[in-house]
Design a protein around this motif. Structure first.
Motif, PDB file in Angstrom:
ATOM      1  N   VAL A 156       0.979  -1.441   0.233  1.00 45.54           N
ATOM      2  CA  VAL A 156       0.135   0.153  -0.093  1.00 45.54           C
ATOM      3  C   VAL A 156       0.685   1.583  -0.054  1.00 45.54           C
ATOM      4  N   GLY A 157       0.599   2.288  -0.700  1.00 44.32           N
ATOM      5  CA  GLY A 157       1.427   3.237  -0.894  1.00 44.32           C
ATOM      6  C   GLY A 157       0.004   4.131  -0.288  1.00 44.32           C
ATOM      7  N   ARG A 158       0.577   6.198  -0.674  1.00 42.21           N
ATOM      8  CA  ARG A 158      -0.473   6.654  -0.223  1.00 42.21           C
ATOM      9  C   ARG A 158      -2.128   6.346  -1.370  1.00 42.21           C
ATOM     10  N   SER A 159      -1.893   6.427  -2.291  1.00 45.08           N
ATOM     11  CA  SER A 159      -3.140   6.182  -2.571  1.00 45.08           C
ATOM     12  C   SER A 159      -3.676   5.563  -3.558  1.00 45.08           C
ATOM     13  N   SER A 160      -2.426   4.561  -3.609  1.00 42.19           N
ATOM     14  CA  SER A 160      -2.736   2.848  -4.235  1.00 42.19           C
ATOM     15  C   SER A 160      -2.492   1.980  -3.338  1.00 42.19           C
ATOM     16  N   MET A 161      -2.101   1.063  -3.964  1.00 42.92           N
ATOM     17  CA  MET A 161      -1.798  -0.505  -3.424  1.00 42.92           C
ATOM     18  C   MET A 161      -2.136  -1.541  -4.469  1.00 42.92           C
ATOM     19  N   GLU A 162      -1.531  -2.860  -4.269  1.00 43.92           N
ATOM     20  CA  GLU A 162      -0.894  -3.287  -4.887  1.00 43.92           C
ATOM     21  C   GLU A 162      -1.246  -4.580  -4.807  1.00 43.92           C
ATOM     22  N   ILE A 163      -1.991  -5.843  -5.080  1.00 44.29           N
ATOM     23  CA  ILE A 163      -3.248  -7.200  -5.458  1.00 44.29           C
ATOM     24  C   ILE A 163      -2.531  -8.255  -6.083  1.00 44.29           C
ATOM     25  N   ARG A 164      -2.285  -9.092  -5.070  1.00 44.01           N
ATOM     26  CA  ARG A 164      -0.939 -10.150  -5.671  1.00 44.01           C
ATOM     27  C   ARG A 164      -2.380 -11.278  -5.964  1.00 44.01           C
ATOM     28  N   MET A 165      -2.277 -11.080  -6.651  1.00 39.69           N
ATOM     29  CA  MET A 165      -3.221 -12.555  -7.614  1.00 39.69           C
ATOM     30  C   MET A 165      -2.979 -13.964  -7.593  1.00 39.69           C
ATOM     31  N   GLU A 166      -3.276 -15.062  -7.617  1.00 40.90           N
ATOM     32  CA  GLU A 166      -2.837 -16.313  -8.342  1.00 40.90           C
ATOM     33  C   GLU A 166      -3.543 -17.254  -8.310  1.00 40.90           C
ATOM     34  N   VAL A 167      -4.097 -18.236  -9.800  1.00 45.86           N
ATOM     35  CA  VAL A 167      -4.703 -18.574 -10.069  1.00 45.86           C
ATOM     36  C   VAL A 167      -3.832 -20.366  -9.882  1.00 45.86           C
ATOM     37  N   ILE A 168      -4.962 -21.088  -9.278  1.00 52.81           N
ATOM     38  CA  ILE A 168      -4.279 -22.477  -8.566  1.00 52.81           C
ATOM     39  C   ILE A 168      -4.918 -23.874  -8.790  1.00 52.81           C
ATOM     40  N   GLN A 206      -3.891   1.407   5.825  1.00 53.38           N
ATOM     41  CA  GLN A 206      -2.273   0.558   6.431  1.00 53.38           C
ATOM     42  C   GLN A 206      -2.516  -0.364   6.316  1.00 53.38           C
ATOM     43  N   LEU A 207      -1.011  -0.603   5.759  1.00 50.36           N
ATOM     44  CA  LEU A 207      -0.498  -2.485   5.658  1.00 50.36           C
ATOM     45  C   LEU A 207       0.406  -2.689   6.571  1.00 50.36           C
ATOM     46  N   ILE A 208      -0.169  -3.793   7.743  1.00 52.65           N
ATOM     47  CA  ILE A 208       1.168  -4.298   8.609  1.00 52.65           C
ATOM     48  C   ILE A 208       1.171  -5.698   8.124  1.00 52.65           C
ATOM     49  N   PRO A 209       2.435  -5.915   7.356  1.00 50.54           N
ATOM     50  CA  PRO A 209       2.417  -7.434   6.789  1.00 50.54           C
ATOM     51  C   PRO A 209       3.121  -8.586   7.847  1.00 50.54           C
ATOM     52  N   GLU A 214       4.331 -12.300   3.781  1.00 52.69           N
ATOM     53  CA  GLU A 214       4.029 -11.247   3.582  1.00 52.69           C
ATOM     54  C   GLU A 214       4.741 -10.106   3.664  1.00 52.69           C
ATOM     55  N   LYS A 215       5.813 -10.018   3.808  1.00 54.63           N
ATOM     56  CA  LYS A 215       7.121  -9.207   3.622  1.00 54.63           C
ATOM     57  C   LYS A 215       8.038  -8.724   3.400  1.00 54.63           C
ATOM     58  N   GLN A 216       8.200 -10.150   2.534  1.00 56.23           N
ATOM     59  CA  GLN A 216       8.750 -10.749   1.159  1.00 56.23           C
ATOM     60  C   GLN A 216       8.436  -9.751   0.108  1.00 56.23           C
ATOM     61  N   LEU A 217       6.775  -9.610  -0.013  1.00 51.18           N
ATOM     62  CA  LEU A 217       5.236  -9.329  -0.970  1.00 51.18           C
ATOM     63  C   LEU A 217       5.999  -7.970  -1.252  1.00 51.18           C
ATOM     64  N   TYR A 218       5.785  -7.713  -0.537  1.00 45.66           N
ATOM     65  CA  TYR A 218       5.250  -6.310   0.346  1.00 45.66           C
ATOM     66  C   TYR A 218       6.747  -5.461  -0.062  1.00 45.66           C
ATOM     67  N   GLN A 219       8.103  -5.950   0.017  1.00 44.41           N
ATOM     68  CA  GLN A 219       9.292  -5.494  -0.360  1.00 44.41           C
ATOM     69  C   GLN A 219       9.452  -5.595  -1.806  1.00 44.41           C
ATOM     70  N   GLU A 220       8.677  -6.621  -2.194  1.00 44.20           N
ATOM     71  CA  GLU A 220       8.800  -6.779  -4.103  1.00 44.20           C
ATOM     72  C   GLU A 220       7.984  -5.615  -4.485  1.00 44.20           C
ATOM     73  N   ALA A 221       7.185  -4.989  -3.753  1.00 51.35           N
ATOM     74  CA  ALA A 221       6.049  -4.553  -4.599  1.00 51.35           C
ATOM     75  C   ALA A 221       6.392  -3.003  -4.414  1.00 51.35           C
ATOM     76  N   GLU A 222       7.023  -2.844  -3.233  1.00 55.18           N
ATOM     77  CA  GLU A 222       7.094  -1.859  -3.580  1.00 55.18           C
ATOM     78  C   GLU A 222       8.223  -0.925  -4.041  1.00 55.18           C
ATOM     79  N   ALA A 223       9.623  -2.621  -4.473  1.00 51.29           N
ATOM     80  CA  ALA A 223      10.761  -2.096  -5.881  1.00 51.29           C
ATOM     81  C   ALA A 223      10.209  -1.749  -6.791  1.00 51.29           C
ATOM     82  N   ARG A 224       8.803  -2.518  -7.361  1.00 47.83           N
ATOM     83  CA  ARG A 224       8.097  -2.358  -8.488  1.00 47.83           C
ATOM     84  C   ARG A 224       7.580  -0.927  -8.453  1.00 47.83           C
ATOM     85  N   ASP A 225       6.829  -0.248  -7.682  1.00 51.21           N
ATOM     86  CA  ASP A 225       6.484   0.425  -7.318  1.00 51.21           C
ATOM     87  C   ASP A 225       7.424   2.270  -7.404  1.00 51.21           C
ATOM     88  N   GLU A 226       8.626   1.899  -6.888  1.00 53.83           N
ATOM     89  CA  GLU A 226       9.535   2.817  -6.920  1.00 53.83           C
ATOM     90  C   GLU A 226      10.357   2.609  -8.329  1.00 53.83           C
TER      91      GLU A 226
END
Length: 421
Positions: A156-168, A206-209, A214-226
């Motif tokens: 989650v950023g200020r006004s945006s968020m990333e949703i991780r999706m999986e098809v299984i 706010q998002l609290i992994p 969850e913490k790893q996915l948060y860091q990866e998504a934050e890096a993509r946004d940056e």
């Protein structure tokens, strides 16, 4: 919905058909889409009904975990023949376009759950799909086995968020963590939040992994946004200027071959074809039944229509059934409204034929929002799909090889080179 809870129920018949349980029509654009989308929008309507549409905006942010937004949908293909029939393609496989539509619907439902306020008198946020990362099909999907789609807010950023999706598929019993071999698709959807009244950017909860994953996915998504923020403009400049000599030579080479095919087709390589000769297009008037819960045309619907035109374009070009491999990053640039004339134009942009047993065919689909009253036509989305051809048909096909595609104009050549890079 936590991961330990039951998935959203989906039946082969349309949601809301039971007498006495039908929601007001203005909450039910999903009844005209897939049964999964209908079920997801039924879940959203429960949130919408609790919130005050005309109340004050949210004044205090809430801290939420990924687990609180985690949602899953079970496709009971093995036991529900009506549901199975709605997702069947002509070759008894799964309709990928409908899954892309459902992915967007589920991601939107997850975003809404994360942003829901504990104070139900405040008005809900307007949530819009901003982009979708590359979606790759990692293995074939089958309609004789149950399938699960799940996701959670990853960042989650200020006004945006990333949703991780999986098809299984297949769905493992009594476990919520699939085996690596069971994951058929992974996608990351980015949503932006707007105040539903002022249409200005709005802060999201706010998002609290909690777990290490969850913490790893948060860091990866934050890096993509940056990366997107820092390199969007830089990337455009680089594409226009770097390797100018290489680009010039590549353009010259492509245009030379293309001109031979245009002016002296009898002397051209018989395994080449012009980009313009691979084009297909269609047009639709966007109907109220195609809208989302915010009144705009549903992003998943756009992805499905683009996919189906890309599939048809590849089918006509290759002469046999295409096999979907991936859709590249998609940006939703311009919203599409009910009543807009929407035009989809598709072409084969280039092919990779180094492996005759697995040729790659790259299809570009551009969606234009056309408003005749305003004499306006603007690009809403550009989609890039990659297909191969069914190897079973390739073995027995009378077609000697997949053709190389050549540009007839400098504009087409630049688009081809830029996309290939």
């Amino acid at each position: 919905m936590g991961a330990s809870e039951q998935p959203i129920p989906v039946a082969g018949r349309g949601a809301g058909e039971e007498s006495g349980r039908r929601k007001p029509l203005d909450l039910w654009p999903g009844m005209y889409h897939s049964p999964v989308t209908a079920a997801l929008w039924q879940a959203r309507s429960n949130i919408t009904e609790r919130d005050g549409k005309h109340g004050p905006p949210q004044s205090k942010l809430v801290k939420r975990t990924p687990e609180q937004s985690r949602t899953r949908v079970l496709y009971s293909f093995s036991s529900d023949p009506i549901l199975r029939e709605q997702y069947r393609n002509p070759w008894n496989g799964c309709r990928i376009g409908k899954l892309l539509e459902d992915l967007d619907a589920l991601a939107g439902t997850i975003a809404m759950k994360h942003c829901a306020d504990d104070d139900h008198t405040t008005r809900p946020l307007l949530l819009v799909t901003a982009s979708v990362d590359k979606i790759s099909l990692k293995k074939p999907l089958h309609l004789d086995k149950d399938l699960q789609m799940k996701g959670a807010v990853a960042w989650v950023g200020r006004s945006s968020m990333e949703i991780r999706m999986e098809v299984i598929q297949p769905v493992q019993a009594n476990t919520h963590k699939p085996l690596t071999d069971d994951i058929a698709m992974i996608a990351n959807f980015k949503f932006v939040a707007r105040d539903s009244k002022t249409k200005k950017a709005a802060l999201v909860n706010q998002l609290i992994p909690e777990s290490e994953e969850e913490k790893q996915l948060y860091q990866e998504a934050e890096a993509r946004d940056e990366y997107r923020k820092q390199h969007r403009k830089q990337h455009e400049d680089i594409l226009g200027n770097r390797n100018a000599e290489y680009d010039h030579e590549k353009l010259k080479e492509l245009l030379l071959e293309g001109r031979i095919l245009c002016d002296m087709p009898a002397l051209a390589d018989h395994n080449t074809i012009l980009i313009r000769d691979t084009k297909l297009e269609n047009a639709i008037i966007c109907q109220p039944q195609q809208r989302n819960m915010h009144g705009r045309i549903f992003g998943g619907f756009l992805m499905r229509r683009a996919y189906e035109l890309a599939f048809s374009t590849c089918y006509v070009f290759g002469g046999m059934r295409p096999l979907f491999l991936e859709v590249d990053h998609v940006d939703f640039r311009k919203p599409v409204d009910v009543g807009n004339l929407l035009r989809f134009k598709a072409c084969v942009l280039y092919t990779e034929v180094e492996r005759p047993d697995r040729p790659l065919i790259h299809i570009e689909v551009v969606a234009y929002v056309t408003q005749p009253e305003l004499r306006s036509s603007e690009v809403s989305n550009t989609f890039h799909f990659t297909f191969s051809l069914d190897p079973n048909f390739l073995k027995t096909s009378t077609i000697s090889a997949v053709r190389r595609v050549l540009p007839a104009s400098e504009e087409e050549a630049r688009a081809c080179v830029a996309r290939y890079d």
